[in-house]
Each structure stands twice: as C-alpha cells, then as structure tokens.
Write a protein that holds these residues in place. Structure first.
Motif, PDB file in Angstrom:
ATOM      1  N   PHE A  42       0.827  -1.191   0.000  1.00  0.00           N
ATOM      2  CA  PHE A  42       0.000   0.000   0.000  1.00  0.00           C
ATOM      3  C   PHE A  42       0.869   1.250   0.000  1.00  0.00           C
ATOM      4  CE2 PHE A  42      -2.645  -3.304   2.044  1.00  0.00           C
ATOM      5  CZ  PHE A  42      -3.636  -3.374   1.057  1.00  0.00           C
ATOM      6  N   ASN A  43       0.535   2.191  -0.847  1.00  0.00           N
ATOM      7  CA  ASN A  43       1.352   3.384  -1.084  1.00  0.00           C
ATOM      8  C   ASN A  43       1.612   4.175   0.181  1.00  0.00           C
ATOM      9  OD1 ASN A  43       1.450   2.854  -3.834  1.00  0.00           O
ATOM     10  ND2 ASN A  43      -0.394   4.044  -4.266  1.00  0.00           N
ATOM     11  N   GLY A  44       2.904   4.427   0.438  1.00  0.00           N
ATOM     12  CA  GLY A  44       3.280   5.307   1.530  1.00  0.00           C
ATOM     13  C   GLY A  44       3.226   4.689   2.905  1.00  0.00           C
ATOM     14  N   ASN A  45       2.694   3.485   3.010  1.00  0.00           N
ATOM     15  CA  ASN A  45       2.594   2.857   4.320  1.00  0.00           C
ATOM     16  C   ASN A  45       3.831   2.014   4.595  1.00  0.00           C
ATOM     17  OD1 ASN A  45       0.042   3.959   4.544  1.00  0.00           O
ATOM     18  ND2 ASN A  45      -0.981   2.139   3.777  1.00  0.00           N
ATOM     19  N   GLU A  46       4.272   2.029   5.843  1.00  0.00           N
ATOM     20  CA  GLU A  46       5.438   1.263   6.241  1.00  0.00           C
ATOM     21  C   GLU A  46       5.075   0.318   7.377  1.00  0.00           C
ATOM     22  OE1 GLU A  46       8.598   3.884   7.246  1.00  0.00           O
ATOM     23  OE2 GLU A  46       8.748   4.753   5.234  1.00  0.00           O
ATOM     24  N   SER A  47       5.856  -0.751   7.496  1.00  0.00           N
ATOM     25  CA  SER A  47       5.611  -1.697   8.579  1.00  0.00           C
ATOM     26  C   SER A  47       5.821  -0.998   9.915  1.00  0.00           C
ATOM     27  CB  SER A  47       6.558  -2.898   8.464  1.00  0.00           C
ATOM     28  OG  SER A  47       6.364  -3.778   9.546  1.00  0.00           O
ATOM     29  N   SER A  48       4.795  -1.078  10.777  1.00  0.00           N
ATOM     30  CA  SER A  48       4.880  -0.398  12.068  1.00  0.00           C
ATOM     31  C   SER A  48       4.990  -1.371  13.226  1.00  0.00           C
ATOM     32  CB  SER A  48       3.625   0.474  12.266  1.00  0.00           C
ATOM     33  OG  SER A  48       2.454  -0.330  12.237  1.00  0.00           O
ATOM     34  N   LYS A  49       5.175  -2.649  12.926  1.00  0.00           N
ATOM     35  CA  LYS A  49       5.214  -3.677  13.961  1.00  0.00           C
ATOM     36  C   LYS A  49       6.653  -3.924  14.411  1.00  0.00           C
ATOM     37  CE  LYS A  49       3.399  -6.963  16.502  1.00  0.00           C
ATOM     38  NZ  LYS A  49       2.497  -6.661  17.608  1.00  0.00           N
ATOM     39  N   VAL A 116     -16.301  -0.010  -6.553  1.00  0.00           N
ATOM     40  CA  VAL A 116     -15.243   0.423  -5.629  1.00  0.00           C
ATOM     41  C   VAL A 116     -14.354  -0.774  -5.299  1.00  0.00           C
ATOM     42  CG1 VAL A 116     -14.751   1.265  -3.292  1.00  0.00           C
ATOM     43  CG2 VAL A 116     -16.624   2.269  -4.633  1.00  0.00           C
ATOM     44  N   ASN A 117     -13.040  -0.575  -5.345  1.00  0.00           N
ATOM     45  CA  ASN A 117     -12.106  -1.604  -4.916  1.00  0.00           C
ATOM     46  C   ASN A 117     -11.950  -1.486  -3.398  1.00  0.00           C
ATOM     47  OD1 ASN A 117      -9.765  -3.160  -4.249  1.00  0.00           O
ATOM     48  ND2 ASN A 117      -9.119  -3.052  -6.392  1.00  0.00           N
ATOM     49  N   GLN A 118     -12.734  -2.263  -2.677  1.00  0.00           N
ATOM     50  CA  GLN A 118     -12.766  -2.155  -1.222  1.00  0.00           C
ATOM     51  C   GLN A 118     -11.433  -2.553  -0.593  1.00  0.00           C
ATOM     52  OE1 GLN A 118     -16.153  -4.691  -0.471  1.00  0.00           O
ATOM     53  NE2 GLN A 118     -17.630  -3.068  -0.910  1.00  0.00           N
ATOM     54  N   PHE A 119     -10.714  -3.448  -1.217  1.00  0.00           N
ATOM     55  CA  PHE A 119      -9.408  -3.882  -0.722  1.00  0.00           C
ATOM     56  C   PHE A 119      -8.417  -2.725  -0.705  1.00  0.00           C
ATOM     57  CE2 PHE A 119      -5.192  -5.610  -2.127  1.00  0.00           C
ATOM     58  CZ  PHE A 119      -4.833  -6.218  -0.934  1.00  0.00           C
ATOM     59  N   GLU A 120      -8.305  -2.021  -1.822  1.00  0.00           N
ATOM     60  CA  GLU A 120      -7.361  -0.914  -1.901  1.00  0.00           C
ATOM     61  C   GLU A 120      -7.766   0.228  -0.976  1.00  0.00           C
ATOM     62  OE1 GLU A 120      -6.979   0.199  -5.977  1.00  0.00           O
ATOM     63  OE2 GLU A 120      -5.870  -1.623  -6.541  1.00  0.00           O
ATOM     64  N   GLU A 121      -9.061   0.517  -0.922  1.00  0.00           N
ATOM     65  CA  GLU A 121      -9.532   1.603  -0.057  1.00  0.00           C
ATOM     66  C   GLU A 121      -9.243   1.303   1.418  1.00  0.00           C
ATOM     67  OE1 GLU A 121     -10.899   4.553  -0.706  1.00  0.00           O
ATOM     68  OE2 GLU A 121     -10.825   4.316  -2.881  1.00  0.00           O
ATOM     69  N   MET A 122      -9.538   0.082   1.844  1.00  0.00           N
ATOM     70  CA  MET A 122      -9.332  -0.266   3.244  1.00  0.00           C
ATOM     71  C   MET A 122      -7.852  -0.357   3.579  1.00  0.00           C
ATOM     72  SD  MET A 122     -12.380  -3.073   3.835  1.00  0.00           S
ATOM     73  CE  MET A 122     -11.830  -3.423   5.519  1.00  0.00           C
ATOM     74  N   GLY A 127      -3.858   1.984   6.847  1.00  0.00           N
ATOM     75  CA  GLY A 127      -2.426   2.163   7.048  1.00  0.00           C
ATOM     76  C   GLY A 127      -1.610   0.890   7.064  1.00  0.00           C
ATOM     77  N   TYR A 128      -2.083  -0.169   6.413  1.00  0.00           N
ATOM     78  CA  TYR A 128      -1.316  -1.414   6.407  1.00  0.00           C
ATOM     79  C   TYR A 128      -0.148  -1.334   5.433  1.00  0.00           C
ATOM     80  CZ  TYR A 128      -4.467  -3.923   9.464  1.00  0.00           C
ATOM     81  OH  TYR A 128      -5.171  -4.340  10.565  1.00  0.00           O
ATOM     82  N   TYR A 129       0.894  -2.072   5.773  1.00  0.00           N
ATOM     83  CA  TYR A 129       2.122  -2.089   4.965  1.00  0.00           C
ATOM     84  C   TYR A 129       1.897  -2.838   3.655  1.00  0.00           C
ATOM     85  CZ  TYR A 129       6.816  -3.619   3.542  1.00  0.00           C
ATOM     86  OH  TYR A 129       7.957  -3.896   2.835  1.00  0.00           O
ATOM     87  N   ASN A 130       1.344  -4.031   3.746  1.00  0.00           N
ATOM     88  CA  ASN A 130       1.089  -4.811   2.536  1.00  0.00           C
ATOM     89  C   ASN A 130      -0.129  -5.709   2.735  1.00  0.00           C
ATOM     90  OD1 ASN A 130       3.887  -7.215   2.870  1.00  0.00           O
ATOM     91  ND2 ASN A 130       2.201  -6.793   4.229  1.00  0.00           N
ATOM     92  N   GLY A 131      -0.560  -6.324   1.640  1.00  0.00           N
ATOM     93  CA  GLY A 131      -1.714  -7.208   1.702  1.00  0.00           C
ATOM     94  C   GLY A 131      -1.750  -8.116   0.493  1.00  0.00           C
ATOM     95  N   CYS A 132      -2.662  -9.050   0.518  1.00  0.00           N
ATOM     96  CA  CYS A 132      -2.846  -9.940  -0.622  1.00  0.00           C
ATOM     97  C   CYS A 132      -4.340 -10.138  -0.843  1.00  0.00           C
ATOM     98  CB  CYS A 132      -2.148 -11.283  -0.393  1.00  0.00           C
ATOM     99  SG  CYS A 132      -2.595 -12.087   1.159  1.00  0.00           S
ATOM    100  N   ARG A 133      -4.699 -10.386  -2.081  1.00  0.00           N
ATOM    101  CA  ARG A 133      -6.109 -10.605  -2.368  1.00  0.00           C
ATOM    102  C   ARG A 133      -6.263 -11.759  -3.350  1.00  0.00           C
ATOM    103  NH1 ARG A 133      -6.062 -10.445  -7.452  1.00  0.00           N
ATOM    104  NH2 ARG A 133      -6.000  -8.564  -8.737  1.00  0.00           N
ATOM    105  N   SER A 134      -7.336 -12.515  -3.139  1.00  0.00           N
ATOM    106  CA  SER A 134      -7.645 -13.658  -3.987  1.00  0.00           C
ATOM    107  C   SER A 134      -9.062 -13.511  -4.528  1.00  0.00           C
ATOM    108  CB  SER A 134      -7.552 -14.973  -3.196  1.00  0.00           C
ATOM    109  OG  SER A 134      -6.241 -15.225  -2.777  1.00  0.00           O
TER     110      SER A 134
END
Length: 335
Positions: A42-49, A116-122, A127-134
């Motif tokens: 996700f754009n601009g988001n970094e791992s915060s964990k 609406v692409n709910q995955f990208e919006e959410m 603020g998540y770093y990354n994700g995957c969708r199926s």
C-alpha cells in the motif's frame, strides 16, 4: 398455417440462441486467471510492527461487501449506503488495530458495490504495509438475486483478502472442493470456495496464516473442506506456527457440525473453548440479531498462547457478520 408455424419456430430458435449466447458471455471472466492472486504494497505505508514483539493480534471479518443485512436479498441499496459503510468499517477497525486483518466477501470493483475496490480503499486508509487478495468470483454478469433484474449483481469481482504490517514472504490461492450436486448452469455462475495461504515474517520467525471461507449451503462439501483444512493445518504446524481463521459457515449446533472437527485434537487451539461455544458473547451472525457462531480463529497450540479474544459488536451492521479479534502470544522456541 405453415408460415405461422415456421415463424414461431424461427422466433423460438432466435430466443434460444440468444439465451445461450448471453449465458456463455455472462459466465465468462473479466480477468485472466493469472490475476486471481496478488500481493500489494500500500502506497506510503510502512511496517509499524516491532519485530521483537511476540504478540500477534488478528481479526477475521466477513464484510459481506459492505451490504449490511441486505446481503443476498432482493434489495439494491444506493451508492451512498456503501460509501457510508466503507467509512464506518474503516472508522470501526481503526479502534481495533491488529497485525493481521483477514477478510471474506470483499469486492474488487464489481457492480453490486458500485465498482469500488474495497481492498485498496481499506488497505490504504487503515495504514497497512502490505496485503494480498484472492478472487473467487469473477463473472461478466451474475443474474442474482433473480428478480427483479434491477437488483442483479451484474459484473462480479469479489473474493478474500488479508492485510498485515508484517512482510508477506509467500502467498498462495487454493480452491477448495466444489459442490458436486450443482447443475451445470448453476455451477457455472457459482463462486469458488477458497483458502489463502499466507506466510509472514515476524522477526526471524515465519508464521503461516490460512484465511478460509468454506461452503455455506452444502454440508457434505463443507465437511470435506474442513477435513482438508485440518489436515493441512496439522502438517504445516509440524514445522512452523500456524493460524487458521475465517468464516466457516458451520454453527456448532448444526447436526454433524464440520467446525467441531477442529475441537477434537489437542494440537489445535481455538479462541473459544468447546464448553463456551454458542455463549452470549460468541455469536457472530446475523448482525441484526445474532443466533449463530460461524467465524473462528484457530492456532497451533504448540506455538501460541491465547491471551484474549472477543466478538467486535461495536462494528454494527456494515456486514451481516460480526468480526472476531484474538491476541496470540508466540511461545519461545522449543529448540
């Protein structure tokens, strides 16, 4: 008379050919199958964990494409309804920040939720770093609900997703067994039941997360899927920590409930003990008046300790399911 008969036959042939042409067009996909599994940063988001933190917080949530209690009914809410539910779910989930958010029934730009692409919006707004969708439902036109045509789903692009602050190092979309009794025309329009196999890196420890959505309407198929998931879970747990979560469509009160297969092996831990199933604060469906427990979090008991869990009733009716949150602590290595 013969001329009238020929005209009727001709009209019938045209209608049949037209119906067949529409059917084969409607059941065709929008995307190539190579696009069905995708990892996104996700754009601009970094791992915060912090990598030294051994506590993993997870949520499983069937968001019902943000349709609330209109899900699978002959009701077509206005676009504003979905816009408001998207704002509501983002606001609600921000109050419960977790390391892993696993979602079922999320739309990636289909007509029923106004493209609406709910995955990208959410993912971006949470603020998540990354994700995957199926993708598990890809059709040019789904004529459901059947009547009136104005409420048809139309272009369908939907599935499952996971968002996390940990790096995703491996990812696989796995189709579960299909219902064998469906007639061809029904099966051609039906969705795939999936499990997402997602490997994340927690410090120097790899953890496997399975995001599942099993069959809702056919018990035999659901049981077969559950046995498959249990076997895969246990084999994977021999080498690394495992979390299995999702919407299992199996209430413990059902006759021969498939979900109870996960409760007869001490190697599998559950967010809710068998004794507390179907308690007042465990029910997840439906959101207007919960009477069933369909959403669960399981974990390899060798690797994790359950700290706490709860159903997030404060998320309201943005879906017909409530989400489940669990906090799991990684145990120290046995080596």
């Amino acid at each position: 008379m013969k001329k009238i008969f020929k005209t009727v036959i001709y009209i019938l042939l045209v209608l049949i050919i037209g119906a067949l042409a529409f059917f084969f067009w409607a059941k065709s996909p929008n995307l190539d199958s190579s696009e069905y599994a995708k990892i996104t940063k996700f754009n601009g988001n970094e791992s915060s964990k912090a990598v030294e933190d051994s506590v993993l917080s997870v949520i499983t949530y069937n968001i019902g494409y943000l349709s609330g209690m209109t899900n699978n009914t002959s009701v077509r809410p206005a676009e504003e309804f979905y816009t408001n539910n998207l704002k509501s779910i983002i606001s609600g989930l921000k109050k419960h920040p977790v390391d892993v958010l696993a979602i079922q029934e999320i739309d990636f730009g289909g007509k029923r939720s106004y493209y609406v692409n709910q995955f990208e919006e959410m993912g971006e707004q949470l603020g998540y770093y990354n994700g995957c969708r199926s993708i598990n439902w890809d059709k040019k036109y789904v004529p459901f609900p059947y009547f009136p045509p104005s409420v048809h789903f139309g272009k369908m692009l939907s599935g499952q997703a996971m968002m996390t602050n940990f790096e995703i190092t491996d990812y696989e979309r796995v189709v579960l067994s299909r219902v064998q009794s469906h007639p061809y025309y029904y099966a051609a329009m039906y969705l795939d039941r999936l499990v997402e196999r997602v490997k994340i890196k927690v410090g120097d420890q790899e953890v496997m997360v399975f995001n599942a959505h099993t069959e809702a309407f056919d018990q035999d198929t659901r049981t077969k899927q559950m046995f498959f998931l249990k076997d895969w879970f246990l084999k994977t747990a021999e080498t690394m920590p495992v979390i299995l979560l999702g919407d299992f469509n199996s209430d413990p009160s059902y006759e021969n409930a498939a979900i109870l297969e996960m409760y007869n092996d001490e190697r599998i831990g559950a967010m809710c003990s068998k004794e507390n199933l179907l308690g007042e604060k465990t029910l997840t469906y439906p959101t207007d008046k919960p009477i069933e427990q369909l959403d669960f979090v399981f974990y390899s008991s060798r690797h994790f300790e359950l700290l706490d869990w709860k159903v997030l009733y404060d998320l309201g009716e943005v879906s017909d399911h409530y989400p489940v949150l669990a906090n799991l602590k990684l145990k120290k290595s046995e080596e």
